[in-house]
Design an enzyme around this catalytic site. Structure first.
Site, PDB file in Angstrom:
ATOM      1  N   HIS A  28     -11.607  -2.168   3.860  1.00 57.01           N
ATOM      2  CA  HIS A  28     -11.677  -2.225   2.402  1.00 57.01           C
ATOM      3  C   HIS A  28     -12.580  -3.345   1.893  1.00 57.01           C
ATOM      4  O   HIS A  28     -13.058  -3.288   0.763  1.00 57.01           O
ATOM      5  CB  HIS A  28     -10.278  -2.263   1.774  1.00 57.01           C
ATOM      6  CG  HIS A  28      -9.790  -0.880   1.494  1.00 57.01           C
ATOM      7  ND1 HIS A  28     -10.080  -0.220   0.327  1.00 57.01           N
ATOM      8  CD2 HIS A  28      -9.106  -0.014   2.283  1.00 57.01           C
ATOM      9  CE1 HIS A  28      -9.573   1.005   0.392  1.00 57.01           C
ATOM     10  NE2 HIS A  28      -8.979   1.162   1.566  1.00 57.01           N
ATOM     11  N   HIS A  87     -15.033   6.068   2.768  1.00 59.24           N
ATOM     12  CA  HIS A  87     -13.717   5.433   2.773  1.00 59.24           C
ATOM     13  C   HIS A  87     -12.683   6.224   3.561  1.00 59.24           C
ATOM     14  O   HIS A  87     -12.054   5.731   4.483  1.00 59.24           O
ATOM     15  CB  HIS A  87     -13.232   5.209   1.333  1.00 59.24           C
ATOM     16  CG  HIS A  87     -11.763   4.978   1.242  1.00 59.24           C
ATOM     17  ND1 HIS A  87     -10.893   5.919   0.744  1.00 59.24           N
ATOM     18  CD2 HIS A  87     -11.001   3.924   1.644  1.00 59.24           C
ATOM     19  CE1 HIS A  87      -9.658   5.444   0.827  1.00 59.24           C
ATOM     20  NE2 HIS A  87      -9.695   4.231   1.372  1.00 59.24           N
ATOM     21  N   PHE A  91      -1.673   6.632   4.306  1.00 54.96           N
ATOM     22  CA  PHE A  91      -1.654   5.484   3.417  1.00 54.96           C
ATOM     23  C   PHE A  91      -0.385   4.653   3.531  1.00 54.96           C
ATOM     24  O   PHE A  91      -0.411   3.448   3.342  1.00 54.96           O
ATOM     25  CB  PHE A  91      -1.897   5.926   1.970  1.00 54.96           C
ATOM     26  CG  PHE A  91      -3.330   6.308   1.732  1.00 54.96           C
ATOM     27  CD1 PHE A  91      -4.359   5.724   2.461  1.00 54.96           C
ATOM     28  CD2 PHE A  91      -3.669   7.248   0.772  1.00 54.96           C
ATOM     29  CE1 PHE A  91      -5.688   6.077   2.249  1.00 54.96           C
ATOM     30  CE2 PHE A  91      -5.001   7.604   0.550  1.00 54.96           C
ATOM     31  CZ  PHE A  91      -6.007   7.022   1.292  1.00 54.96           C
ATOM     32  N   HIS A 138      -7.717  -1.901  -5.147  1.00 51.21           N
ATOM     33  CA  HIS A 138      -7.956  -2.475  -3.820  1.00 51.21           C
ATOM     34  C   HIS A 138      -8.646  -3.833  -3.900  1.00 51.21           C
ATOM     35  O   HIS A 138      -8.464  -4.680  -3.043  1.00 51.21           O
ATOM     36  CB  HIS A 138      -8.717  -1.478  -2.943  1.00 51.21           C
ATOM     37  CG  HIS A 138      -7.877  -0.284  -2.571  1.00 51.21           C
ATOM     38  ND1 HIS A 138      -7.766   0.819  -3.386  1.00 51.21           N
ATOM     39  CD2 HIS A 138      -7.070  -0.048  -1.512  1.00 51.21           C
ATOM     40  CE1 HIS A 138      -6.936   1.696  -2.825  1.00 51.21           C
ATOM     41  NE2 HIS A 138      -6.500   1.193  -1.688  1.00 51.21           N
ATOM     42  N   HIS A 156     -10.837   5.791   7.521  1.00 55.44           N
ATOM     43  CA  HIS A 156      -9.380   5.827   7.707  1.00 55.44           C
ATOM     44  C   HIS A 156      -9.001   6.831   8.795  1.00 55.44           C
ATOM     45  O   HIS A 156      -8.254   6.526   9.723  1.00 55.44           O
ATOM     46  CB  HIS A 156      -8.695   6.287   6.410  1.00 55.44           C
ATOM     47  CG  HIS A 156      -8.295   5.173   5.501  1.00 55.44           C
ATOM     48  ND1 HIS A 156      -7.164   4.417   5.701  1.00 55.44           N
ATOM     49  CD2 HIS A 156      -8.878   4.684   4.374  1.00 55.44           C
ATOM     50  CE1 HIS A 156      -7.060   3.514   4.717  1.00 55.44           C
ATOM     51  NE2 HIS A 156      -8.091   3.652   3.906  1.00 55.44           N
ATOM     52  N   HIS A 176      -4.717   5.854  -5.726  1.00 54.69           N
ATOM     53  CA  HIS A 176      -5.877   6.511  -5.113  1.00 54.69           C
ATOM     54  C   HIS A 176      -6.250   7.727  -5.959  1.00 54.69           C
ATOM     55  O   HIS A 176      -5.534   8.095  -6.874  1.00 54.69           O
ATOM     56  CB  HIS A 176      -5.555   6.955  -3.684  1.00 54.69           C
ATOM     57  CG  HIS A 176      -5.169   5.802  -2.817  1.00 54.69           C
ATOM     58  ND1 HIS A 176      -3.883   5.348  -2.721  1.00 54.69           N
ATOM     59  CD2 HIS A 176      -5.926   4.974  -2.055  1.00 54.69           C
ATOM     60  CE1 HIS A 176      -3.847   4.293  -1.918  1.00 54.69           C
ATOM     61  NE2 HIS A 176      -5.072   4.031  -1.502  1.00 54.69           N
ATOM     62  N   HIS A 206       0.824  -1.202   0.000  1.00 55.39           N
ATOM     63  CA  HIS A 206       0.000   0.000   0.000  1.00 55.39           C
ATOM     64  C   HIS A 206       0.860   1.254   0.000  1.00 55.39           C
ATOM     65  O   HIS A 206       0.602   2.210  -0.717  1.00 55.39           O
ATOM     66  CB  HIS A 206      -0.930  -0.032   1.213  1.00 55.39           C
ATOM     67  CG  HIS A 206      -2.118   0.851   1.051  1.00 55.39           C
ATOM     68  ND1 HIS A 206      -2.283   2.009   1.762  1.00 55.39           N
ATOM     69  CD2 HIS A 206      -3.192   0.760   0.236  1.00 55.39           C
ATOM     70  CE1 HIS A 206      -3.428   2.587   1.397  1.00 55.39           C
ATOM     71  NE2 HIS A 206      -3.991   1.846   0.474  1.00 55.39           N
TER      72      HIS A 206
END
Ligand code: C2O
Length: 538
Positions: free
Chosen positions: A362, A328, A349, A209, A332, A200, A179
């Site tokens: 995810h 999303h 990330f 993902h 996070h 992203h 990632h």
């Protein structure tokens, strides 16, 4: 049953089902009953990209069956021709040998981490395997003791690899670093040294993902020798799932991670609007509004949901889709520890993959893509641009082999019926009830007795009984002589009554199980499709 049609043939590589028990079902409310609130606006960042304006709003959508499963490639290259972008080209898989430093994207500071994967010169194009085992992703708040034990054991083994062989690409840190490398600028775009490869903030978000979880799940399954193992999903679109799932909060468990916001440990209520209010009911209502907005209300085009086009040579981060920038990112940020320099783990990330909760989060993001595809809205659900379909990534698989994965992964067909095979097949139209299943170009050795049976949406791995609603029909051949020894034929199986019997008129895909009974090795099926029932004739 909550929905999931993660299917979407051309892109998905996942083969799984989500839990179909009733309470993993997302909260569903009619759009018109959902509150929306114009006051929102919260700006925060996950430091992978320069500023992700989060824009929460809206609601749970639903879906009926969790049956889902995707399987790539049935359609092969159907949509590959019509692009007007003369110079366009798909993003290519990164060259691991050129992997470099990772930076915090906001501050541009070099991060103290080497997140480059082991280098290899052997890369194999990934071909989706035939579907033999359905994987069912369960909702994390509803898993059984046995499941937890398995999941913990798999993660324990993955973490053990970090110590036993830090270069094993299946290790926990190696997996987390994937990632980082794809997000914090360690990988360049092939052919463009000055452009970071970024997965992203564009239309690559969902497919990248999906592949990432796909291999992660296969690795875990391999480590515990259970090919049916699947990751749980954090069912945050459902009020019952709106807290950190407790299985991740037991100190001492391999699922536990200390790098989380301590204030947000259960039973703290997840706040997808990050509005920091204390009225629990309002938080839930906000969350549902966030879901509704990002799934339906604000989505006026396919790209609104999926994210903006990102092609070879483009600057990274052209723009996030509604889901990526909504629920999303919120989850996070909500999970990461704000007291750490970069919000580690989930809040940045580069470190997000070090928290096992990331993969569970995810799982639900991926589920949102599936659910969205089943919604009866007038926005087309599939991107047919070849630059999207041909964009590819590189991952290590469960056997440590490096695999290049394009979204339109190679298909199953022509398929030799060596073993029981499941195939996801789209209906000719959603809600269409009167249809025919066509197996085309069935090539057989004419001198052999051949037989196979066909079932629809049958969960039984080796159906022996035909007296059930899922049985669709049979192909059989008596040995005979032909000049070429080969025989080629088609069969049509009417599905109308079967749909009624198992109540799937409204689905947009079905799962066809092909069960070889005799000499499957001598049968090759050229293709499979569903068409509307032709008008009756004699
Ligand atoms: Cu790659 Cu949730 O981020």
């Amino acid at each position: 049953m909550a929905a999931q049609t993660m299917a979407s043939l051309p892109y998905s590589c996942t083969v799984l089902t989500t839990n179909s028990r009733p309470s993993s079902k997302p909260f569903s409310a009619k759009p018109s009953q959902l509150p929306t609130d114009s006051r929102r606006s919260h700006c925060f960042h996950v430091s992978c990209n320069g500023g992700t304006n989060q824009n929460p709003s809206a609601e749970g959508t639903v879906d009926r069956r969790n049956l889902l499963l995707g399987l790539g490639g049935l359609y092969g290259a159907a949509n590959l021709v019509s692009d007007s972008q003369a110079y366009a080209a798909p993003i290519e898989p990164p060259e691991f040998k050129n992997c470099g430093v990772a930076r915090d994207v906001q501050s541009n500071k070099i991060l103290d981490v080497n997140c480059c994967p082991p280098v290899t010169d052997k890369v194999i194009d990934y071909k989706l395997p035939p579907v033999t085992n359905l994987r069912t992703r369960p909702a994390a708040h509803r898993v059984s003791k046995e499941y937890i034990a398995k999941f913990e054991e798999a993660i324990r083994r993955m973490k053990a690899l970090d110590k036993d062989d830090p270069t094993d690409p299946r290790g926990f840190m190696q997996q987390a670093n994937i990632h980082c490398a794809y997000c914090n600028g360690a990988h360049d775009q092939v052919g463009f040294k000055d452009l970071d490869l970024q997965v992203h903030n564009s239309w690559l978000f969902f497919p990248f993902h999906r592949w990432y979880l796909y291999f992660y799940e296969r690795i875990l399954g391999k480590l515990i020798d259970d090919p049916t193992f699947s990751l749980p999903f954090w069912n945050w679109d459902n009020p019952k799932g709106m807290q950190m799932p407790r299985i991740f909060d037991k100190t001492g468990s391999p699922l536990y991670n200390v790098n989380r916001d301590q204030i947000h440990r259960p039973p703290a209520l997840l706040d997808l609007s990050l509005s920091n209010i204390s009225d629990d009911l309002q938080v839930v209502v906000n969350n549902l509004s966030v879901m509704y907005n990002e799934m339906i209300r604000s989505v006026n085009s396919t790209l609104d949901f999926m994210g903006q086009p990102y092609r070879k040579g483009d600057n990274p981060s052209p723009g996030m889709g509604s889901s990526e920038r909504g629920s999303h990112i919120a989850a996070h940020v909500w999970v990461g520890n704000p007291n750490n320099t970069y919000g580690e783990d989930m809040g940045n990330f580069y470190s997000a993959g070090r928290d096992i909760l990331f993969y569970c989060h995810h799982g639900n993001v991926d589920r949102m893509w599936s659910i969205w595809r089943t919604l009866k809205t007038d926005v087309p659900k599939d991107i047919t641009d070849p630059d999207f379909l041909n964009a590819a990534f590189l991952f290590y698989d469960e056997n440590k082999a490096a695999r290049a994965c394009a979204q339109k992964a190679e298909g199953l067909f022509p398929l030799t019926l060596k073993k029981i095979t499941r195939v996801l097949v789209p209906k000719s139209a959603k809600g269409k009830a009167d249809e025919v299943l066509v197996l085309e170009n069935i090539e057989t050795d004419a001198t052999q007795y051949v037989k196979f049976d066909v079932f629809v949406n049958d969960e039984d791995d080796n159906a022996k009984e035909l007296d059930k609603a899922e049985y669709a029909g049979t192909f059989a051949q008596v040995p005979h002589k032909t000049k070429s020894k080969k025989d080629i034929s088609n069969i049509n199986l009417r599905l109308t009554e079967l749909y009624e019997d198992i109540d799937i008129d409204d689905d947009d895909t079905i799962v066809v199980t092909l069960v070889p009974r005799s000499n499957g090795d001598n049968v090759t099926i050229g293709g499979i499709k569903i068409i509307p029932s032709p008008p009756k004739s004699a």
